[in-house]
Design a protein around this motif. Structure first.
Motif, PDB file in Angstrom:
ATOM      1  N   ASP A  40       5.365 -29.235  20.950  1.00  0.00           N
ATOM      2  CA  ASP A  40       4.430 -30.354  20.867  1.00  0.00           C
ATOM      3  C   ASP A  40       3.023 -29.855  20.577  1.00  0.00           C
ATOM      4  O   ASP A  40       2.258 -30.490  19.822  1.00  0.00           O
ATOM      5  CB  ASP A  40       4.440 -31.157  22.160  1.00  0.00           C
ATOM      6  CG  ASP A  40       5.739 -31.924  22.351  1.00  0.00           C
ATOM      7  OD1 ASP A  40       6.443 -32.144  21.349  1.00  0.00           O
ATOM      8  OD2 ASP A  40       6.061 -32.289  23.515  1.00  0.00           O
ATOM      9  N   ASN A  41       2.666 -28.717  21.182  1.00  0.00           N
ATOM     10  CA  ASN A  41       1.362 -28.129  20.865  1.00  0.00           C
ATOM     11  C   ASN A  41       1.276 -27.735  19.388  1.00  0.00           C
ATOM     12  O   ASN A  41       0.210 -27.834  18.755  1.00  0.00           O
ATOM     13  CB  ASN A  41       1.104 -26.910  21.744  1.00  0.00           C
ATOM     14  CG  ASN A  41       0.811 -27.291  23.188  1.00  0.00           C
ATOM     15  OD1 ASN A  41       0.350 -28.400  23.448  1.00  0.00           O
ATOM     16  ND2 ASN A  41       1.092 -26.382  24.111  1.00  0.00           N
ATOM     17  N   GLN A  44       0.377 -30.718  17.365  1.00  0.00           N
ATOM     18  CA  GLN A  44      -1.049 -31.009  17.456  1.00  0.00           C
ATOM     19  C   GLN A  44      -1.867 -30.050  16.583  1.00  0.00           C
ATOM     20  O   GLN A  44      -2.819 -30.459  15.883  1.00  0.00           O
ATOM     21  CB  GLN A  44      -1.502 -30.906  18.914  1.00  0.00           C
ATOM     22  CG  GLN A  44      -0.833 -31.905  19.852  1.00  0.00           C
ATOM     23  CD  GLN A  44      -1.289 -31.741  21.290  1.00  0.00           C
ATOM     24  OE1 GLN A  44      -2.456 -31.423  21.516  1.00  0.00           O
ATOM     25  NE2 GLN A  44      -0.391 -31.961  22.231  1.00  0.00           N
ATOM     26  N   HIS A  48      -4.342 -31.140  13.491  1.00  0.00           N
ATOM     27  CA  HIS A  48      -5.763 -30.777  13.411  1.00  0.00           C
ATOM     28  C   HIS A  48      -6.052 -29.946  12.162  1.00  0.00           C
ATOM     29  O   HIS A  48      -7.120 -30.077  11.544  1.00  0.00           O
ATOM     30  CB  HIS A  48      -6.158 -29.985  14.660  1.00  0.00           C
ATOM     31  CG  HIS A  48      -6.364 -30.848  15.877  1.00  0.00           C
ATOM     32  ND1 HIS A  48      -7.495 -31.615  16.075  1.00  0.00           N
ATOM     33  CD2 HIS A  48      -5.546 -31.080  16.943  1.00  0.00           C
ATOM     34  CE1 HIS A  48      -7.388 -32.263  17.219  1.00  0.00           C
ATOM     35  NE2 HIS A  48      -6.199 -31.960  17.774  1.00  0.00           N
ATOM     36  N   LEU A 109       1.182 -38.487  21.420  1.00  0.00           N
ATOM     37  CA  LEU A 109       2.552 -38.007  21.241  1.00  0.00           C
ATOM     38  C   LEU A 109       3.523 -39.140  21.535  1.00  0.00           C
ATOM     39  O   LEU A 109       3.398 -39.830  22.554  1.00  0.00           O
ATOM     40  CB  LEU A 109       2.820 -36.825  22.168  1.00  0.00           C
ATOM     41  CG  LEU A 109       4.184 -36.163  22.065  1.00  0.00           C
ATOM     42  CD1 LEU A 109       4.355 -35.502  20.696  1.00  0.00           C
ATOM     43  CD2 LEU A 109       4.352 -35.119  23.173  1.00  0.00           C
ATOM     44  N   TYR A 122       3.415 -36.830  16.547  1.00  0.00           N
ATOM     45  CA  TYR A 122       2.059 -36.721  17.074  1.00  0.00           C
ATOM     46  C   TYR A 122       1.100 -37.300  16.031  1.00  0.00           C
ATOM     47  O   TYR A 122       1.118 -36.905  14.862  1.00  0.00           O
ATOM     48  CB  TYR A 122       1.678 -35.267  17.349  1.00  0.00           C
ATOM     49  CG  TYR A 122       0.281 -35.144  17.921  1.00  0.00           C
ATOM     50  CD1 TYR A 122       0.023 -35.444  19.254  1.00  0.00           C
ATOM     51  CD2 TYR A 122      -0.784 -34.755  17.109  1.00  0.00           C
ATOM     52  CE1 TYR A 122      -1.251 -35.348  19.773  1.00  0.00           C
ATOM     53  CE2 TYR A 122      -2.066 -34.657  17.615  1.00  0.00           C
ATOM     54  CZ  TYR A 122      -2.295 -34.954  18.950  1.00  0.00           C
ATOM     55  OH  TYR A 122      -3.561 -34.875  19.459  1.00  0.00           O
ATOM     56  N   LEU A 124      -2.934 -38.184  14.941  1.00  0.00           N
ATOM     57  CA  LEU A 124      -4.332 -37.824  15.169  1.00  0.00           C
ATOM     58  C   LEU A 124      -5.199 -38.694  14.267  1.00  0.00           C
ATOM     59  O   LEU A 124      -5.046 -38.665  13.034  1.00  0.00           O
ATOM     60  CB  LEU A 124      -4.554 -36.341  14.863  1.00  0.00           C
ATOM     61  CG  LEU A 124      -6.001 -35.841  14.996  1.00  0.00           C
ATOM     62  CD1 LEU A 124      -6.496 -35.978  16.425  1.00  0.00           C
ATOM     63  CD2 LEU A 124      -6.092 -34.381  14.517  1.00  0.00           C
TER      64      LEU A 124
END
Length: 444
Positions: A40-41, A44, A48, A109, A122, A124
């Motif tokens: 999951d990180n 992200q 980004h 998420l 996810y 953003l």
């Protein structure tokens, strides 16, 4: 299953299997959670990165259209991260999958279904664009499955090593018991010395102490039996030799009727002494552990004493001894009727044997401090205080010149008192003589 070794191994193997299963499940659960957090990180970070660099630059409709036209079909992109870019007004500017991907989600998420599969998404949001990165849950599970064998390999190695070491550990722990068995199998009745307990584990020390205590008791019992047999052989030899001699004298004393009668009287007395000795030996034999079951029951001690006095009255009259039962209390005790009757008979018999003609023997039953006390008193020669402890031993004759006793009466009384958890006291009677007091717990 009667084998301690098999029980230990079964419990250890069972505990090992249960622990391994629980450890494997816990490891899988924790590793799966950590793997999801890392992945999951990664979503992200990708989102980004796209926001910073732009794929393609936002605000270029032509480039966006070209990007959508050159997007790969879903079938060729499965198993990879999927990236989508939307304009601030909600138009899809770019998608790495032909035909788009999962619907636009709020920032954060999410787990959403799309295309017949479950996706982890996810999103953003940025003032210029909204980036959404997604991957299928099936792909993530497949990636995690590649690591599972490496996660469980150390656990499997640990289980295998413990499996191999457990029999050695059990055999080592039970080695003292095997050594005891070999040691005891090599022994005979002449070698009942204690087993060594210094090097034993703490858990086996009480067992070793109990075994040594048992060996000591068995050794004492065997020594007592050997001593008893030796004493019996010696004691029986004397009256039997006397009987044989008196019988020979009776045959030779045929000159007058008076001589013949005196010889036969001596023969009768010899037979009586031998019979009395054999009877007391049988009483001692019946008191040995395991020979006769001890069966206590409620009984009146005063009535038992009265019956014994009545049975000895004829003999007391023959010896001109005043035998009587003093005023006594009706007392109930718990005891074996046969053993207690033997006790009272031996006390009265002992008093009659060792008192001169014209003496007095009194029997009394009284209660004091929760005990029933049976007292037999006489005005004979008595027993000196230093000799009273020795008088309780088998075949102890304090006056060797006397041939009427066998030295077993008080020893039998002492053994019966111990068997009933009572007390035995020897002291002087009023006016001289001996008083023997037996204390038994009152019933209730």
């Amino acid at each position: 299953m009667r084998s301690i070794r098999q029980r230990l191994l079964s419990w250890q193997v069972g505990a090992l299997i249960v622990a391994a299963v629980l450890e494997g499940l816990l490891t899988h659960h924790l590793a799966w959670g950590a793997f999801n957090d890392v992945r999951d990180n990664s979503l992200q970070l990708i989102a980004h990165s796209v926001v910073r660099h732009g794929v393609p630059p936002p605000g270029d409709p032509g480039a966006a259209a070209d990007a959508l036209a050159t997007s790969q079909p879903i079938s060729s992109d499965l198993g990879h991260f999927t990236t989508q870019i939307w304009s601030p007004d909600g138009r899809l500017l770019y998608s790495s999958l032909a035909g788009g991907g999962p619907a636009l989600q709020p920032p954060g998420l999410h787990v959403v279904p799309w295309g017949g599969e479950e996706w982890r998404v996810y999103t953003l949001a940025d003032p210029r664009q909204t980036v959404q990165v997604a991957v299928t849950s099936a792909d993530r599970l497949a990636r995690f499955a590649e690591f599972v064998p490496w996660l469980l390999a150390p656990l499997a190695l640990l289980v295998a090593v413990m499996w191999l070491l457990m029999p050695t550990a059990v055999n080592s722990a039970l080695a003292p018991l095997d050594a005891w068995g070999r040691d005891l199998r090599r022994r005979d009745v002449q070698h009942l010395h204690p087993v060594a307990t210094q090097a034993l584990p703490d858990e086996l020390v009480p067992l070793g102490d109990a075994l040594n205590s048992l060996l000591a008791r068995v050794d004492t019992l065997l020594n007592d039996q050997r001593a008893l047999l030796a004493d019996v052989a010696h004691e029986l030899n004397t009256p039997l030799a006397a009987i044989k001699l008196q019988a020979q004298l009776a045959r030779r004393s045929a000159e007058t009727e008076a001589q013949r009668r005196a010889a036969f009287d001596e023969l009768d007395r010899g037979i009586a002494r031998a019979t009395h000795l054999v009877a007391q030996l049988l009483q001692i034999a019946r008191l040995e552990p395991g020979v006769r079951e001890h069966r206590p029951e409620p009984l009146r001690l005063d009535r038992l004493a009265a019956e014994a006095v009545g049975s000895f009255s004829a003999r007391a009259d023959e010896r001109e001894v005043d035998l009587g039962l003093s005023p006594s209390e009706p007392l109930d005790v718990m005891g074996d009727p046969h053993d207690l009757r033997v006790l009272v008979d031996n006390l009265i018999d002992n008093a009659l044997r060792h008192t001169p003609r014209g003496s007095r023997v009194d029997v009394e039953v009284r209660a004091r401090d929760g005990w029933a006390w049976l007292a037999v008193s006489d005005n004979g020669p008595g027993i000196a205080a230093p000799d009273r402890e020795r008088a309780l031993q088998r075949f102890a004759r304090l006056r060797p010149e006397q041939t009427t006793g066998s030295g077993l009466g008080l020893a039998i009384v002492h053994q019966i008192v111990q068997r009933h958890g009572g007390q035995l006291q020897l002291d002087g009677a009023e006016g001289g003589g001996l008083r023997v007091r037996v204390g038994l717990p009152l019933r209730g």
